[in-house]
Design a protein around this motif. Sequence first.
Motif, short mmCIF file in Angstrom:
data_model
loop_
_atom_site.label_atom_id
_atom_site.label_comp_id
_atom_site.label_asym_id
_atom_site.label_seq_id
_atom_site.Cartn_x
_atom_site.Cartn_y
_atom_site.Cartn_z
N MET A 169 -91.00 -23.76 46.93
CA MET A 169 -90.77 -22.38 46.49
C MET A 169 -89.34 -22.25 45.97
O MET A 169 -88.38 -22.57 46.67
N THR A 170 -89.22 -21.79 44.73
CA THR A 170 -87.92 -21.58 44.11
C THR A 170 -87.89 -20.21 43.46
O THR A 170 -88.45 -20.00 42.38
N LEU A 171 -87.25 -19.25 44.13
CA LEU A 171 -87.18 -17.87 43.66
C LEU A 171 -85.73 -17.42 43.63
O LEU A 171 -84.88 -17.98 44.33
N PRO A 172 -85.40 -16.41 42.82
CA PRO A 172 -84.02 -15.92 42.81
C PRO A 172 -83.59 -15.29 44.13
O PRO A 172 -82.39 -15.19 44.41
N VAL A 173 -84.54 -14.85 44.94
CA VAL A 173 -84.27 -14.38 46.30
C VAL A 173 -85.18 -15.19 47.21
O VAL A 173 -86.40 -15.10 47.14
N MET A 174 -84.57 -15.99 48.08
CA MET A 174 -85.34 -16.93 48.89
C MET A 174 -85.41 -16.48 50.35
O MET A 174 -84.50 -15.84 50.87
N PRO A 175 -86.52 -16.84 51.03
CA PRO A 175 -86.60 -16.54 52.46
C PRO A 175 -85.66 -17.43 53.25
O PRO A 175 -85.34 -18.54 52.80
N PRO A 176 -85.20 -16.94 54.42
CA PRO A 176 -85.52 -15.63 55.01
C PRO A 176 -84.60 -14.52 54.49
O PRO A 176 -83.46 -14.79 54.10
N VAL A 177 -85.13 -13.29 54.50
CA VAL A 177 -84.35 -12.12 54.11
C VAL A 177 -84.49 -11.07 55.20
O VAL A 177 -85.61 -10.73 55.60
N ASP A 178 -83.37 -10.57 55.70
CA ASP A 178 -83.41 -9.46 56.66
C ASP A 178 -83.75 -8.18 55.91
O ASP A 178 -83.05 -7.82 54.95
N PRO A 179 -84.81 -7.47 56.29
CA PRO A 179 -85.15 -6.24 55.58
C PRO A 179 -84.02 -5.21 55.67
O PRO A 179 -83.30 -5.14 56.66
N MET A 180 -83.87 -4.43 54.62
CA MET A 180 -82.95 -3.30 54.67
C MET A 180 -83.55 -2.25 55.61
O MET A 180 -84.75 -1.98 55.56
N LEU A 181 -82.72 -1.65 56.46
CA LEU A 181 -83.20 -0.79 57.53
C LEU A 181 -82.73 0.65 57.33
O LEU A 181 -82.04 0.97 56.36
N ILE A 219 -91.66 -8.71 54.15
CA ILE A 219 -91.11 -9.10 52.86
C ILE A 219 -91.94 -10.28 52.37
O ILE A 219 -92.03 -11.31 53.04
N VAL A 220 -92.56 -10.08 51.21
CA VAL A 220 -93.53 -11.05 50.69
C VAL A 220 -92.92 -11.83 49.53
O VAL A 220 -92.41 -11.24 48.58
N PHE A 221 -92.98 -13.15 49.65
CA PHE A 221 -92.47 -14.05 48.63
C PHE A 221 -93.66 -14.78 48.00
O PHE A 221 -94.45 -15.41 48.70
N ARG A 222 -93.76 -14.70 46.67
CA ARG A 222 -94.79 -15.48 45.98
C ARG A 222 -94.15 -16.31 44.88
O ARG A 222 -93.40 -15.79 44.05
N ASP A 223 -94.46 -17.59 44.90
CA ASP A 223 -94.05 -18.50 43.83
C ASP A 223 -95.27 -19.35 43.48
O ASP A 223 -95.57 -20.34 44.17
N GLY A 224 -96.00 -18.93 42.46
CA GLY A 224 -97.23 -19.62 42.10
C GLY A 224 -98.27 -19.49 43.19
O GLY A 224 -98.65 -18.39 43.59
N ASP A 225 -98.72 -20.63 43.71
CA ASP A 225 -99.73 -20.63 44.77
C ASP A 225 -99.12 -20.55 46.16
O ASP A 225 -99.85 -20.56 47.16
N SER A 226 -97.80 -20.50 46.25
CA SER A 226 -97.13 -20.44 47.55
C SER A 226 -96.81 -19.00 47.92
O SER A 226 -96.22 -18.27 47.11
N VAL A 259 -102.20 -11.07 47.65
CA VAL A 259 -100.96 -11.35 46.92
C VAL A 259 -101.24 -12.29 45.76
O VAL A 259 -100.75 -12.09 44.63
N LEU A 260 -102.03 -13.31 46.00
CA LEU A 260 -102.36 -14.28 44.95
C LEU A 260 -103.20 -13.66 43.84
O LEU A 260 -103.13 -14.09 42.68
N SER A 261 -103.96 -12.65 44.18
CA SER A 261 -104.86 -12.03 43.20
C SER A 261 -104.24 -10.85 42.45
O SER A 261 -104.59 -10.60 41.29
N TYR A 262 -103.30 -10.14 43.10
CA TYR A 262 -102.87 -8.86 42.54
C TYR A 262 -101.38 -8.77 42.20
O TYR A 262 -100.97 -7.82 41.53
N LEU A 263 -100.55 -9.70 42.66
CA LEU A 263 -99.12 -9.63 42.36
C LEU A 263 -98.72 -10.69 41.35
O LEU A 263 -99.40 -11.72 41.22
N PRO A 264 -97.62 -10.47 40.64
CA PRO A 264 -97.15 -11.47 39.66
C PRO A 264 -96.91 -12.83 40.31
O PRO A 264 -96.66 -12.93 41.52
N GLU A 265 -96.94 -13.88 39.49
CA GLU A 265 -96.86 -15.24 40.02
C GLU A 265 -95.54 -15.53 40.71
O GLU A 265 -95.49 -16.36 41.62
#
Length: 351
Positions: free
Chosen positions: A1-13, A36-43, A65-71
């Motif tokens: 998984m390679t995203l501009p924002v990577m897990p883990p992320v503490d949610p804003m409260l 907080i949901v991270f999607r990178d392709g099939d991951s 997430v795989l069906s309805y959110l961007p890749e």
Amino acid sequence: MTLPVMPPVDPMLSKSAPSIPPGKLYEPKWDGFRAIVFRDGDSVEIGSRNTKPMQRYFPEIVEAVLSYLPERCVVDGEIIVPSSTHSGLDFDALLQRVHPAESRVRLLSVETPALLVLFDVLALGDDDLTGLPFAQRRSVLESLVTPGGPISITAQTSSLDVATQWFSQFEGAGLDGVVAKDPAGVYEPGKRTMQKIKHERTADCVVAGYRPHKSGDDAVGSLLLGLYNSSGTLASVGVSASFPMARRRELVTELAPLVVPLEGHPWDYSALGRTPREAAGSRWSAGKDLSFVPLSPTLVVEVAYDHMEGDRFRHTAQFRRWRPDRDPSSCTYAQLEEPVSYALKDVLATS
């Protein structure tokens, strides 16, 4: 998984506010599992409030997430389970989803399917959006989700009058107030930059026992609260536990004259209705010793609570004062306010 924002992320409260502030963007306050949901392709990874992965417990959310959110995206929201018996949410059913057996998780994903409600977006494609104003992130979020599926966007308004109406209208299990957000605010992980305005009510309850503190029997861990139902049974409705350690030790001495044998107590093994012992396997208590010290049900305490989950307080009630002027028999469910019901679709964005 390679995203501009990577897990883990503490949610804003959010931090508590006594009233709804003007000049904000307002949303109903959800009370499911923060995700907080991270999607990178099939991951797909779903991070909890404490950043632990929980995608294994919600396979239907992963599929959605795989069906309805961007890749490639990172979104912030809440996992909820709609009730099968009323128009609100079922938090107990949501808790049951956190189960070690994969077969059980799969079964529950069909019997009590969860939904994902989104209220923010942190990244899209190669772009880190956390530095954008919230109002702009919201516009991006609205372009990502098609209403009507297993993934929705929470309703939002800039009207203080509408937010005030929501504060009453959307009350109930899982919706216990309003969140106010700064339209110009950036996403700040782990910081309490939002404001939450929650319902708080008071109830007079019977103190029917206490659990010893985890440090030992010389301190009270929590007071066990009861209310009489329509059949005259003293039902367990929750606990009050917010005391300094010195006060916890004083309570052991003060309550000692009220200690009675379990036999004959309203919450002994033959009692009808829900008791602390019967509740020992529910909610977050798996594996814990929930034995208690029975007390003569003669002491009345006033506590503050936000809302009910079925026949119990949803959260730990806050001690307000002792009520020696109240007769324990007057501590009934009839004193509790009935929340206005709502339709789940009314709390979700429709466009």
